[in-house]
Structures are given as C-alpha cells and as structure tokens.
Design a protein around this motif. Structure first.
Motif, PDB file in Angstrom:
ATOM      1  N   ILE A 205       0.859  -1.190   0.000  1.00 43.09           N
ATOM      2  CA  ILE A 205       0.000   0.000   0.000  1.00 43.09           C
ATOM      3  C   ILE A 205       0.892   1.236   0.000  1.00 43.09           C
ATOM      4  CG2 ILE A 205      -1.690   1.350   1.308  1.00 43.09           C
ATOM      5  CD1 ILE A 205      -2.717  -1.272   2.473  1.00 43.09           C
ATOM      6  N   PHE A 206       1.870   1.245   0.897  1.00 44.06           N
ATOM      7  CA  PHE A 206       2.772   2.381   1.001  1.00 44.06           C
ATOM      8  C   PHE A 206       3.694   2.446  -0.211  1.00 44.06           C
ATOM      9  CE2 PHE A 206       1.517   1.011   5.214  1.00 44.06           C
ATOM     10  CZ  PHE A 206       0.970   2.182   5.701  1.00 44.06           C
ATOM     11  N   GLY A 207       4.132   1.277  -0.670  1.00 47.94           N
ATOM     12  CA  GLY A 207       4.975   1.229  -1.864  1.00 47.94           C
ATOM     13  C   GLY A 207       4.242   1.807  -3.062  1.00 47.94           C
ATOM     14  N   GLY A 208       2.981   1.417  -3.219  1.00 50.49           N
ATOM     15  CA  GLY A 208       2.185   1.903  -4.339  1.00 50.49           C
ATOM     16  C   GLY A 208       2.055   3.414  -4.304  1.00 50.49           C
ATOM     17  N   ILE A 209       1.781   3.939  -3.119  1.00 55.44           N
ATOM     18  CA  ILE A 209       1.627   5.390  -2.985  1.00 55.44           C
ATOM     19  C   ILE A 209       2.941   6.089  -3.329  1.00 55.44           C
ATOM     20  CG2 ILE A 209       1.205   7.275  -1.354  1.00 55.44           C
ATOM     21  CD1 ILE A 209      -0.705   5.290   0.141  1.00 55.44           C
ATOM     22  N   ILE A 210       4.032   5.642  -2.729  1.00 58.11           N
ATOM     23  CA  ILE A 210       5.328   6.292  -2.954  1.00 58.11           C
ATOM     24  C   ILE A 210       5.714   6.230  -4.434  1.00 58.11           C
ATOM     25  CG2 ILE A 210       7.807   6.148  -2.479  1.00 58.11           C
ATOM     26  CD1 ILE A 210       7.018   5.112   0.348  1.00 58.11           C
ATOM     27  N   MET A 211       5.607   5.041  -5.010  1.00 57.64           N
ATOM     28  CA  MET A 211       6.067   4.863  -6.390  1.00 57.64           C
ATOM     29  C   MET A 211       5.237   5.650  -7.398  1.00 57.64           C
ATOM     30  SD  MET A 211       8.728   3.026  -6.154  1.00 57.64           S
ATOM     31  CE  MET A 211       9.037   2.665  -7.872  1.00 57.64           C
ATOM     32  N   GLN A 212       3.954   5.862  -7.118  1.00 55.30           N
ATOM     33  CA  GLN A 212       3.101   6.563  -8.082  1.00 55.30           C
ATOM     34  C   GLN A 212       3.066   8.072  -7.833  1.00 55.30           C
ATOM     35  OE1 GLN A 212       1.764   4.956 -10.772  1.00 55.30           O
ATOM     36  NE2 GLN A 212       3.000   3.299  -9.931  1.00 55.30           N
ATOM     37  N   VAL A 213       3.099   8.458  -6.557  1.00 57.75           N
ATOM     38  CA  VAL A 213       2.961   9.881  -6.237  1.00 57.75           C
ATOM     39  C   VAL A 213       4.269  10.630  -6.489  1.00 57.75           C
ATOM     40  CG1 VAL A 213       2.590  11.526  -4.352  1.00 57.75           C
ATOM     41  CG2 VAL A 213       1.079   9.554  -4.609  1.00 57.75           C
ATOM     42  N   LEU A 214       5.381  10.010  -6.135  1.00 59.07           N
ATOM     43  CA  LEU A 214       6.673  10.690  -6.228  1.00 59.07           C
ATOM     44  C   LEU A 214       6.949  11.285  -7.607  1.00 59.07           C
ATOM     45  CD1 LEU A 214       8.632  11.218  -4.005  1.00 59.07           C
ATOM     46  CD2 LEU A 214       9.916   9.184  -4.650  1.00 59.07           C
ATOM     47  N   PRO A 215       6.819  10.516  -8.699  1.00 56.18           N
ATOM     48  CA  PRO A 215       7.122  11.113 -10.001  1.00 56.18           C
ATOM     49  C   PRO A 215       6.207  12.292 -10.339  1.00 56.18           C
ATOM     50  CG  PRO A 215       6.491   8.800 -10.241  1.00 56.18           C
ATOM     51  CD  PRO A 215       6.490   9.104  -8.801  1.00 56.18           C
ATOM     52  N   GLU A 216       4.970  12.271  -9.826  1.00 55.32           N
ATOM     53  CA  GLU A 216       4.049  13.371 -10.103  1.00 55.32           C
ATOM     54  C   GLU A 216       4.442  14.618  -9.314  1.00 55.32           C
ATOM     55  OE1 GLU A 216       1.896  13.135 -12.447  1.00 55.32           O
ATOM     56  OE2 GLU A 216       2.227  10.979 -12.746  1.00 55.32           O
ATOM     57  N   VAL A 217       4.795  14.389  -8.043  1.00 56.15           N
ATOM     58  CA  VAL A 217       5.192  15.510  -7.195  1.00 56.15           C
ATOM     59  C   VAL A 217       6.457  16.169  -7.736  1.00 56.15           C
ATOM     60  CG1 VAL A 217       6.012  16.107  -4.879  1.00 56.15           C
ATOM     61  CG2 VAL A 217       4.117  14.516  -5.151  1.00 56.15           C
ATOM     62  N   LEU A 218       7.307  15.362  -8.344  1.00 57.65           N
ATOM     63  CA  LEU A 218       8.606  15.872  -8.803  1.00 57.65           C
ATOM     64  C   LEU A 218       8.542  16.502 -10.191  1.00 57.65           C
ATOM     65  CD1 LEU A 218      10.918  12.950  -7.607  1.00 57.65           C
ATOM     66  CD2 LEU A 218      10.587  15.161  -6.516  1.00 57.65           C
ATOM     67  N   ARG A 219       7.341  16.607 -10.762  1.00 55.08           N
ATOM     68  CA  ARG A 219       7.207  17.120 -12.119  1.00 55.08           C
ATOM     69  C   ARG A 219       7.837  18.504 -12.301  1.00 55.08           C
ATOM     70  NH1 ARG A 219       4.671  14.494 -16.159  1.00 55.08           N
ATOM     71  NH2 ARG A 219       3.614  12.703 -15.282  1.00 55.08           N
ATOM     72  N   PHE A 220       7.821  19.327 -11.249  1.00 50.49           N
ATOM     73  CA  PHE A 220       8.363  20.683 -11.357  1.00 50.49           C
ATOM     74  C   PHE A 220       9.859  20.678 -11.669  1.00 50.49           C
ATOM     75  CE2 PHE A 220       9.198  19.550  -7.016  1.00 50.49           C
ATOM     76  CZ  PHE A 220      10.413  20.157  -6.715  1.00 50.49           C
ATOM     77  N   LEU A 221      10.505  19.522 -11.482  1.00 48.28           N
ATOM     78  CA  LEU A 221      11.944  19.457 -11.709  1.00 48.28           C
ATOM     79  C   LEU A 221      12.290  19.301 -13.185  1.00 48.28           C
ATOM     80  CD1 LEU A 221      12.914  17.124  -8.749  1.00 48.28           C
ATOM     81  CD2 LEU A 221      13.569  19.509  -8.984  1.00 48.28           C
ATOM     82  N   GLY A 222      11.279  19.100 -14.012  1.00 51.93           N
ATOM     83  CA  GLY A 222      11.529  18.979 -15.442  1.00 51.93           C
ATOM     84  C   GLY A 222      12.376  17.766 -15.779  1.00 51.93           C
ATOM     85  N   ASP A 223      13.457  17.983 -16.497  1.00 51.49           N
ATOM     86  CA  ASP A 223      14.293  16.874 -16.956  1.00 51.49           C
ATOM     87  C   ASP A 223      14.968  16.124 -15.817  1.00 51.49           C
ATOM     88  OD1 ASP A 223      13.601  17.508 -19.461  1.00 51.49           O
ATOM     89  OD2 ASP A 223      15.459  18.559 -19.985  1.00 51.49           O
ATOM     90  N   TRP A 224      15.127  16.792 -14.709  1.00 51.98           N
ATOM     91  CA  TRP A 224      15.812  16.160 -13.580  1.00 51.98           C
ATOM     92  C   TRP A 224      14.904  15.217 -12.783  1.00 51.98           C
ATOM     93  CZ3 TRP A 224      20.895  16.201 -12.514  1.00 51.98           C
ATOM     94  CH2 TRP A 224      21.667  17.115 -13.229  1.00 51.98           C
ATOM     95  N   ARG A 225      13.640  15.199 -13.153  1.00 53.32           N
ATOM     96  CA  ARG A 225      12.622  14.470 -12.405  1.00 53.32           C
ATOM     97  C   ARG A 225      13.045  13.025 -12.090  1.00 53.32           C
ATOM     98  NH1 ARG A 225       7.211  12.020 -14.087  1.00 53.32           N
ATOM     99  NH2 ARG A 225       8.189  11.787 -16.121  1.00 53.32           N
TER     100      ARG A 225
END
Lengths: 258, 328
Positions: free
Chosen positions: B265-285
């Motif tokens: 449950i926690f793995g799913g949340i971390i793995m899916q949410v993290l890339p979305e939250v990091l979108r502001f980083l652009g190419d460095w995401r």
C-alpha cells in the motif's frame, strides 16, 4: 519383538563419480532404540543420513523403513512416512519466530490449502488453533516456551539446536535423526542433552539415530553403535563391544608400529 | 488479551479504513489525480502479488509486467472481440495468467538467485515481443482500442470515481486473502522455502508444488490488476508492459515492505505519487526520483511499512503504559 527393526540399511552404497563415499553399509535401528553412527571425519556418516532422508539417491542397496523400501522417494515424502532430521550446522527458518518454526513442522500433518481458507474458514481456523496448541506443547516440553515469539535466529545457540529438534518432532516422526546434536555445547549442556534425548524417546515413543563426535555422550546414551571408516562398516555393537574392538581403536588412534 | 477489546479495535480499524477510502475521491480535485489514485490501487494489487512470490517465497521476479500485460490483453480481447462483460473477462484473465504462471514455474524451479531474475526478465521480454508481433490477436504495436467500462449487474463503472471503488474492492479482497493465507500452513511453507529450501523439504514441505503455487498466485494477482487496468484506460498496447513496469512492480513491494502483506500500500503510494510531485523538476525528475528511492531503501531496509508499524506500536505502548500506570 524387541528385534523388529524400524530402519534397516541393506548393503547401501553411494558413489560420487569414481569415489565410493559409502560402501555396502548395513545398519539397523530397532523400535524405540537409541543408536549411534560414528566414525572419523569424512567416514561417510552424513552421506548415510542424506541417503536415509532421500536427499541422495543410493547407488545400490536398499533402505527399508517400517518394512517398506523408501529408496527413490522424495525427501518430503519420507518425512511424511515418519523420518525427521536435524542438521549439523543449524538450519532454522531464521527470520520466522520460534513458534512458527515448530508450526511449520506440522505441515505434513495438516491440510489447509489455498482455496479452503476462503471456502472452509471454520475448518482452517480450527486447524490453525490446533497446530498452535500442539506446537506450544512441544516448546513447553523442550523448555522453549518463554522465547516462543522471538526470532529463531536470535535465540542462543543451544536453544537453536533444541528448536531444530522441536521442529523435527512436529512432523511426528517414528525415527529421529540427529546430526551432531552436541556440537558447540559445553559439558553441562551435553549432560542436559542426553537427558532430553532420553526424554524425547520415552515421551514421543520414537527411535533415535545420532551422528556424534563426542564419545562420552555416544557411549553413555546408545544402545547400539555402528562404526564406519572410509565408507565401510568396521564394527557394530554395544558401547562396551565397540570400546574393545581393535579395528575401532585403530581407526581412531592409528595402528601401533611395534 | 480479552476478546472484547480485540473486536472493538477491529471494528475501529474497519471504520477508519472505510472512512479513508470513502473520503479520498472527495479530496481529489480533478480526474487526472483520480486516475493516479486508481493507478496506485492497481499497483498495490501488483505489489501484493509480487510479494507472494518474491517477498514471502523468495523467488525474485523481474517479469511481473508480463502477467500484468497478459491479464490486460485477455480482458481487452474478450471484451472487444467476444463482447464479454467485466466478470467474464476478470475470470478469463485470472485463469490465463494462472496457467502462464504455472508454465513459467517449470523452468523457474531449476534455477535460483540471479539466474531466476534473468529467466523472469527474459520471460517478460518474450511476452512483450509476442504482444508486438502476434498481430492477428494483439493488433501489434497499435494495441487494442475501445475497451468498454465494466458493467456489473447493470451498474456501469463509467467514471474514474466509480472505478476507484471497484479497484478498492479488489485491493481489500486481495489484502485480506493474502493476510489470511500467509498465516496458515501455506504461508509458513512459502516462508520456509524462502529461508531454507532444503530444510523446508526436509520438514515435509513439497517445495516444488509450493513454488508453483507461489508463481500461480502472484500471476493471478497481476492478472486481476491487468484486467482492471485495461477496463480503466480502455486501451492496451505493448508499450505499457515493458521491463520498466516490472521494475516498478518489484520496487513497489521493496519500498513498501518486502514480505509484508500491507507494505505494498505504502509502496504503491510512494512509487506513483513521487514522479508526479517531482514534475516541477523537469528533466531532472527521474534522476531525483531514483535518488529518493535509493535513500528510502538505504534508510528503511526491508521497506517503510515495518518502520511505520514499529512507530505505531511505540505510540500504542506509551498510551497503554500511561493508562496502566507505568506497567509493561
């Protein structure tokens, strides 16, 4: 009918390529007997164990358990028939709890499968409770009930050895094979071990075959001793007979040159 | 412990979990985020699936995307060509992935460790290539379009919010089943095989059949996830079921809690949410994504769930000791 053999090895031979590790060895374990298999390092004792438990296939000869040949049977089938073993270097399910280790031993005496946990939950719960109860009884018997929730790998060495015996007992064996049960124990622990082995034999009504290097322990506990050297049986008899056997003395101490 | 308090705490747990599940859709501002939430659900199912095989039984799989993909394609084909409804497709996906799982188990029984990892990775590639090249059935790289929304007894799950509840049903059932199974004889056999193959066999466990069972079970979980995925996205193509997806599935279990039932449950949340939250980083995401994951597994070996559990335990014990006047 004291002479009824529960386990009988008939001219059992094991070859690894050109090397003959065990050469037509005969061995008998009577019902309710405590027997020992001894011999110098590399004599083939563990190979014999591995053939009894089905881990190795015998090259020739026959292994008879309760009047039935068990050659060619898979190890888990042999466990189900009633032979359980412990290991020279302890092999517990380390990250599981002490209780779970013993409960795992009840595997072949229980039935719960992948489907009836859904379709027959009542039966599964009952079986689970029963397994837990019986496992606790074994732990209590071995004096391990106070560490039942600890990780198996974290309890003291001597306790781990006992726990291995407990896991083996859970399979309700008729024959218990102990591979160097006293290895790494101090003399006090060894004395207790002798008592424990006798107590196990009497309580669980089984036969014991042990491989052990500690001669004091072997001589003190065994009703019958088989000695092998270089894969061959060189003697067989009671402790007294073995102690006075020239071949045995020679195997352990070497030939005198005079 | 008294049975009454047990029942009470169980009831409290159910109420809390139900409340969280019901509140989530109201907190999601738009359909884009709702879809991410649904993907979390699908990855939780994939995560608990791989945990049976890799976390509990110790058989490393780098090819879970193949089962995920087979489940999705079976549903897509049964629905678009056969005109079959959700439940029929679901059963079809479960049966076919289960069979493929059993077939894969046969060669997998002969190898272990890194060889098994390579074998399962190769299996994933084979399935992906079959998806691309078996055009008459899979429609090749174009994929299969226009999969219908699930309809159960006349009720259509045609919005992402409705679909969310459908996914949650499977997440809960999946977790409950694994939680029960793992505490029975089957679960103990899985763990015994993970801990010591040979000792397991010499404790009376038929290692061969239990490994096959673990493969089948984890494949079926992935098949369910595939079926749900196909009916949510309404489109399947080989691009989704690549090696990277297999890795994310494995990471979902590892980051969440390897060999734990609710860790994914926690793995799913971390793995899916993290890339979305990091979108502001652009190419460095993706670079930062990788770095964060590395830090997580270094800081929380065995996954985050065991640490969360310990944390909750500590709070509970403190409360209890306060209540009992410092005892325990």
């Amino acid at each position: 009918m004291r002479d009824v053999a529960i386990l009988e090895l008939k001219e059992v031979t094991k070859k690894f390529g050109g090397l003959t590790a065990v050469d037509s060895v005969d061995l008998k374990v009577g019902e309710n007997q405590i027997c020992a298999l001894i011999g110098p390092n590399g004599a083939g004792k563990t190979t014999v164990f591995n053939m009894i438990t089905g881990a190795y296939q015998v090259t020739s000869g026959d292994v008879i358990f309760c009047g039935e040949s068990i050659c060619g049977k898979k190890p888990h089938e042999i466990v189900k028939l009633g032979i359980a073993r412990t290991f020279q270097n302890i092999r517990l399910f380390k990250s599981a709890s002490v209780l779970e280790n013993v409960m795992t031993g009840f595997h072949c005496k229980t039935k719960t499968g992948m489907f009836n946990v859904v379709f027959r939950p009542g039966m599964c719960r009952r079986e689970e409770a029963e397994t837990r109860q019986k496992a606790l009884e074994i732990l209590k018997f071995l004096g391990l009930d106070n560490v039942k929730d600890n990780e198996a790998g974290s309890i003291p060495y001597g306790h781990q050895r006992l726990l291995e015996i407990g896991r083996a007992l859970a399979t309700s064996p008729k024959l218990l094979l102990l591979d160097e049960p006293a290895a790494g124990m101090n003399s006090q622990e060894k004395k207790e071990l002798v008592e424990t082995i006798r107590k196990i034999r009497d309580t669980y009504n089984l036969a014991v075959l042990l491989v052990e290097h500690d001669m004091e322990l072997v001589m003190g506990i065994s009703e019958n001793i088989t000695v092998i050297n270089f894969g061959r049986r060189i003697a067989d008899g009671t402790a007294e007979e073995i102690q006075n056997n020239n071949d045995v003395i020679e195997a352990y101490l070497g030939r005198s040159e005079d | 412990m008294a049975k009454k308090t047990n029942k009470k705490s169980l009831l409290a747990k159910i109420v809390i979990i139900a409340a969280i599940i019901i509140i989530i859709p109201f907190l999601t501002p738009n359909m884009y985020i709702m879809q991410i939430v649904n993907m979390i659900g699908i990855y939780i199912i994939l995560g608990i699936g791989i945990n049976v095989l890799t976390g509990f039984t110790g058989q490393l799989s780098l090819g879970q995307a193949a089962f995920f993909g087979i489940g999705a394609y079976v549903t897509a084909i049964m629905n678009t060509r056969g005109g079959m409804q959700f439940l029929a497709c679901l059963i079809g996906s479960m049966v076919i992935t289960g069979i493929v799982g059993a077939v894969l188990a046969v060669p997998a029984l002969k190898v272990k460790g890194s060889y098994l990892a390579l074998l399962t990775m190769g299996f994933g590639e084979i399935i992906r290539i079959v998806m691309i090249n078996w055009t008459p059935v899979t429609n090749g790289t174009a994929g299969i379009l226009e999969i219908e929304s699930p309809v159960i007894f006349g009720f259509s799950f045609d919005t992402l919010t409705k679909f969310y509840f459908l996914i949650m049903v499977f997440v809960i059932l999946g977790i409950l089943y694994e939680d029960i199974l793992i505490k029975t004889r089957t679960g103990r056999a899985f763990v015994a095989i993970r801990e010591d193959n040979e000792a397991a066999e010499l404790t009376g466990i038929n290692v061969t059949t239990y490994k096959i069972r673990a493969f089948v079970l984890s494949a079926v979980y992935s098949g369910i996830a595939g079926c749900l995925y196909a009916m949510m996205i309404k489109y399947v193509s080989p691009d989704t079921f690549v090696n990277n997806t297999s890795n994310i599935i494995l990471w979902t279990a590892i980051v969440g809690g390897f060999g734990t039932v609710v860790g994914p449950i926690f793995g799913g949340i971390i793995m899916q949410v993290l890339p979305e939250v990091l979108r502001f980083l652009g190419d460095w995401r993706l670079v930062i994504y990788g770095v964060i994951l590395l830090i997580v597994i270094l800081r929380f070996p065995g996954g985050v769930y065991p640490y969360i559990e310990k944390f909750i335990d500590r709070i509970r014990r403190r409360k209890k000791s306060d209540a009992a006047g410092g005892k325990g």
